[in-house]
Design an enzyme around this catalytic site. Structure first.
Site, mmCIF file in Angstrom:
data_model
loop_
_atom_site.group_PDB
_atom_site.id
_atom_site.type_symbol
_atom_site.label_atom_id
_atom_site.label_comp_id
_atom_site.label_asym_id
_atom_site.label_seq_id
_atom_site.Cartn_x
_atom_site.Cartn_y
_atom_site.Cartn_z
ATOM 1 C CG ASN A 138 -0.341 -0.167 2.505
ATOM 2 O OD1 ASN A 138 0.702 -0.800 2.622
ATOM 3 N ND2 ASN A 138 -0.929 0.411 3.513
ATOM 4 C CD GLU A 183 1.410 -1.139 11.005
ATOM 5 O OE1 GLU A 183 0.228 -1.326 11.404
ATOM 6 O OE2 GLU A 183 1.693 -0.679 9.907
ATOM 7 C CB CYS A 243 -2.602 0.009 8.194
ATOM 8 S SG CYS A 243 -1.116 0.961 8.516
ATOM 9 C CD GLU A 302 7.129 -0.821 11.971
ATOM 10 O OE1 GLU A 302 6.191 -0.190 11.465
ATOM 11 O OE2 GLU A 302 7.877 -1.570 11.331
HETATM 12 O O1 TXE Z 1 -0.934 -8.779 2.565
HETATM 13 P P1 TXE Z 1 0.017 -9.896 3.012
HETATM 14 P P2 TXE Z 1 -1.713 -8.687 1.203
HETATM 15 C C1 TXE Z 1 -4.248 -6.062 4.754
HETATM 16 C C2 TXE Z 1 -5.400 -5.697 3.875
HETATM 17 C C3 TXE Z 1 -5.253 -6.593 2.709
HETATM 18 C C4 TXE Z 1 -4.735 -7.830 3.366
HETATM 19 C C5 TXE Z 1 -3.955 -8.731 2.483
HETATM 20 O O2 TXE Z 1 -6.596 -5.978 4.545
HETATM 21 O O3 TXE Z 1 -6.443 -6.832 2.061
HETATM 22 O O4 TXE Z 1 -3.895 -7.363 4.408
HETATM 23 O O5 TXE Z 1 -2.993 -7.980 1.733
HETATM 24 C C6 TXE Z 1 4.419 -11.125 2.505
HETATM 25 N N1 TXE Z 1 5.572 -15.332 5.196
HETATM 26 N N2 TXE Z 1 -3.096 -5.217 4.608
HETATM 27 O O6 TXE Z 1 -2.167 -9.974 0.622
HETATM 28 O O7 TXE Z 1 -0.286 -11.155 2.290
HETATM 29 C C7 TXE Z 1 3.887 -10.615 1.178
HETATM 30 O O8 TXE Z 1 4.599 -11.157 0.102
HETATM 31 C C8 TXE Z 1 6.271 -14.201 5.006
HETATM 32 C C9 TXE Z 1 -2.838 -4.334 5.676
HETATM 33 O O9 TXE Z 1 -0.845 -7.894 0.352
HETATM 34 O O10 TXE Z 1 0.011 -9.884 4.483
HETATM 35 C C10 TXE Z 1 4.072 -9.123 1.359
HETATM 36 O O11 TXE Z 1 5.424 -8.768 1.139
HETATM 37 N N3 TXE Z 1 5.839 -13.171 4.261
HETATM 38 C C11 TXE Z 1 -1.488 -3.783 5.631
HETATM 39 C C12 TXE Z 1 3.736 -8.913 2.844
HETATM 40 O O12 TXE Z 1 3.938 -10.191 3.443
HETATM 41 C C13 TXE Z 1 4.629 -13.268 3.694
HETATM 42 C C14 TXE Z 1 -0.942 -3.467 4.311
HETATM 43 C C15 TXE Z 1 2.283 -8.475 3.092
HETATM 44 O O13 TXE Z 1 1.412 -9.392 2.443
HETATM 45 C C16 TXE Z 1 3.837 -14.430 3.852
HETATM 46 C C17 TXE Z 1 -1.259 -4.460 3.319
HETATM 47 C C18 TXE Z 1 4.350 -15.481 4.649
HETATM 48 N N4 TXE Z 1 3.660 -16.597 4.862
HETATM 49 C C19 TXE Z 1 -2.332 -5.264 3.487
HETATM 50 N N5 TXE Z 1 2.685 -14.242 3.166
HETATM 51 C C20 TXE Z 1 -1.159 -2.698 6.624
HETATM 52 N N6 TXE Z 1 -1.501 -2.898 7.873
HETATM 53 O O14 TXE Z 1 -0.531 -1.713 6.301
HETATM 54 C C21 TXE Z 1 2.748 -13.027 2.600
HETATM 55 N N7 TXE Z 1 3.931 -12.430 2.898
#
Ligand code: TXE
Length: 480
Positions: free
Chosen positions: A150, A248, A282, A461
């Site tokens: 994001n 986070e 977020c 953080e």
């Molecule tokens: O996040 P992911 P996604 C929320 C938002 C969104 C949902 C899913 O609701 O719809 O999360 O988004 C890595 N081990 N937020 O699918 O999957 C992945 O490659 C290690 C809130 O993008 O959590 C990416 O680099 N790493 C949020 C990062 O984790 C893993 C911002 C985030 O991906 C992994 C974004 C694993 N098993 C989405 N699986 C905020 N709070 O700012 C994935 N990743």
């Protein structure tokens, strides 16, 4: 076709398995690049480079370490226009937002933590007449930084900068959905002379390379920002390994709007808090609780502004609202709007995908959406949507507003809009969130603790909190 490479040991390297993921431009829906789908083999190279670099980086004079980080910040500023355009294309955000917020903040992250190198101090505890204790804070070693899509460069550097400032070597993984600016950061590190191996950037899916980084025995700490479900999976994986972990995660942030607020300014700021970056921050407000006496007037003012905010090509300077980051994410957001309808919600404005003309015909655009009439228990009030969708509910008393706001599994950020000083402080004390903004939103001082409670995460953080996370504290007791 824009083909990205990993950045390992100061060099760009193709993934050993030669496998790639498509990189899609959200505004056009078209593939415009390829991202390495890295695996354990690339990680092994990165770990070996980081191990070699660690003693050099740890022992480097602090002023020299700070100079390198300042040089990275300067180079980000120097290339800001190119980075802003890359971010807008990769993520779908308005280029003006990337220009004014994302890229300047990425530079600030490096500047801020460059200064932290010389300002970070530890304590001494004297035992009168017998002994002195002093605390050493050595870096953790090799650490993993995993960031979401994001705010791509903004959040990537928010983790990397303190990790480097504290003397660690870093294996960093940006989101596979938005890899471009992270890839460009490698060029910047090369140009300013960051010693090879100090920062290694691996691209690919979370399930493959993300998980591999978390599991690697040489990676001693993980700083993660992303979805709550992913955070839970990582926590489960790491618990038996006793690694340091900072999470986070998501939010479902309440805005409490009282009748005594400064009306026009509150409409302006709450609107921004709801729809900035298409609601994909977020910290965005997503549940608006409005005191009943101003409910209708406030609602009408918000709806009027939402109707005027039409999505357009993110690369155009005048764009105020860009595209949703991906097709699966657009579908997810639309499914929440459907669920609101089925639970009796009234869509006041928006709710539809928008079709643009020209190059953005196939892009993922969504109208800003405002919903009322939903109970607090509805999915749209309990689950993180992470899109341009907000709900409105009226309240009658302070206690009711507080109870509604705290009725959530999340606890990241809340905003309170009032001119009543005592009420503002009362609310700030009673809200179960890691961050409370009073009469403002996203006003950030990088020294402050940043993070959430409950399902919004673990640890904080920012400022000293980040420096402490990326170091171990060791007490030395000397008897005399
Ligand atoms: O996040 P992911 P996604 C929320 C938002 C969104 C949902 C899913 O609701 O719809 O999360 O988004 C890595 N081990 N937020 O699918 O999957 C992945 O490659 C290690 C809130 O993008 O959590 C990416 O680099 N790493 C949020 C990062 O984790 C893993 C911002 C985030 O991906 C992994 C974004 C694993 N098993 C989405 N699986 C905020 N709070 O700012 C994935 N990743």
């Amino acid at each position: 076709m824009d083909i990205i490479a990993n950045f390992i040991d100061g060099q760009y390297q193709v993934p050993i398995n030669q496998q790639y993921l498509d990189n899609i431009e959200p505004a056009t829906g078209k593939v415009y690049g390829q991202t390495p789908d890295s695996d354990n083999q690339d990680l092994a190279l990165a770990i070996s480079a980081a191990k070699q670099a660690l003693p050099v980086w740890q022992k480097m004079d602090l002023e020299q370490r700070a100079d390198v980080l300042i040089a990275i910040a300067d180079e980000i500023e120097h290339r800001s226009e190119e980075l802003a355009l890359a971010e807008a294309r990769d993520n779908g955000k308005a280029v003006s937002l990337a220009r004014n917020i994302d890229i300047p903040r990425a530079a600030s992250n490096f500047k801020f933590f460059a200064h932290a190198c010389s300002q970070f101090a530890s304590e001494a505890h004297a035992m009168a007449g017998s002994a002195i204790n002093y605390t050493l804070r050595p870096p953790v070693g090799i650490v993993g930084c995993i960031s979401p899509w994001n705010l791509p460069l903004y959040l990537f550097t928010w983790k990397i900068a303190p990790a480097l400032a504290a003397g660690n070597c870093v294996i960093a993984k940006p989101s596979e959905v938005t890899p471009k600016t992270a890839a460009l950061l490698g060029e910047i590190c090369q140009k300013v002379g960051l010693p090879p191996g100090v920062l290694n950037i691996l691209h690919g899916s979370g399930a493959k390379i993300g998980q591999a980084i978390c599991q690697h025995p040489q990676v001693k700490a993980i700083s993660f920002t992303g979805g709550t479900a992913t955070g839970a999976a990582i926590a489960q994986l790491l618990a038996p390994k006793f690694k340091k972990l900072s999470l986070e995660l998501g939010g479902k942030n309440p805005a409490l709007i009282f009748a005594d607020c400064d009306f026009d300014n509150t409409v302006e700021q709450v609107f921004r808090a709801s729809f900035a970056n298409q609601g994909q921050i977020c910290l965005c407000a997503s549940r608006l609780y409005i005191e009943r006496s101003i409910y209708d007037k406030f609602k009408q003012a918000l709806v009027k502004k939402a109707i005027a905010l039409t999505p357009s090509d993110p690369l155009k300077a005048e764009c105020q609202m860009g595209a949703i980051v991906s097709k699966p994410h657009l579908d997810k957001v639309l499914s929440y709007i459907d669920s609101a309808k089925s639970q009796g919600g009234k869509i006041l404005t928006g709710g539809q995908q928008v079709k643009l003309n020209g190059r953005c015909q196939q892009g993922y655009f969504l109208q800003p959406t405002i919903i009322e009439n939903l109970p607090n228990s509805a999915r749209c009030n309990q689950e993180e949507i992470f899109g341009p969708v907000i709900t409105l509910q009226p309240f009658d008393t302070d206690q009711e507003a507080l109870a509604l706001a705290n009725d959530s599994q999340y606890g990241l950020a809340a905003t309170v809009w009032t001119n009543h000083l005592a009420r503002a402080h009362d609310m700030a004390e009673s809200l179960n969130t890691g961050i409370v903004w009073v009469n403002c939103w996203l006003l950030r001082d990088l020294r402050t603790p940043f993070g959430g409670m409950n399902h919004s995460g673990l640890g904080r953080e920012g400022g000293l909190e980040a420096m402490r996370f990326f170091t171990e504290s060791k007490n030395v007791c000397v008897k005399y």
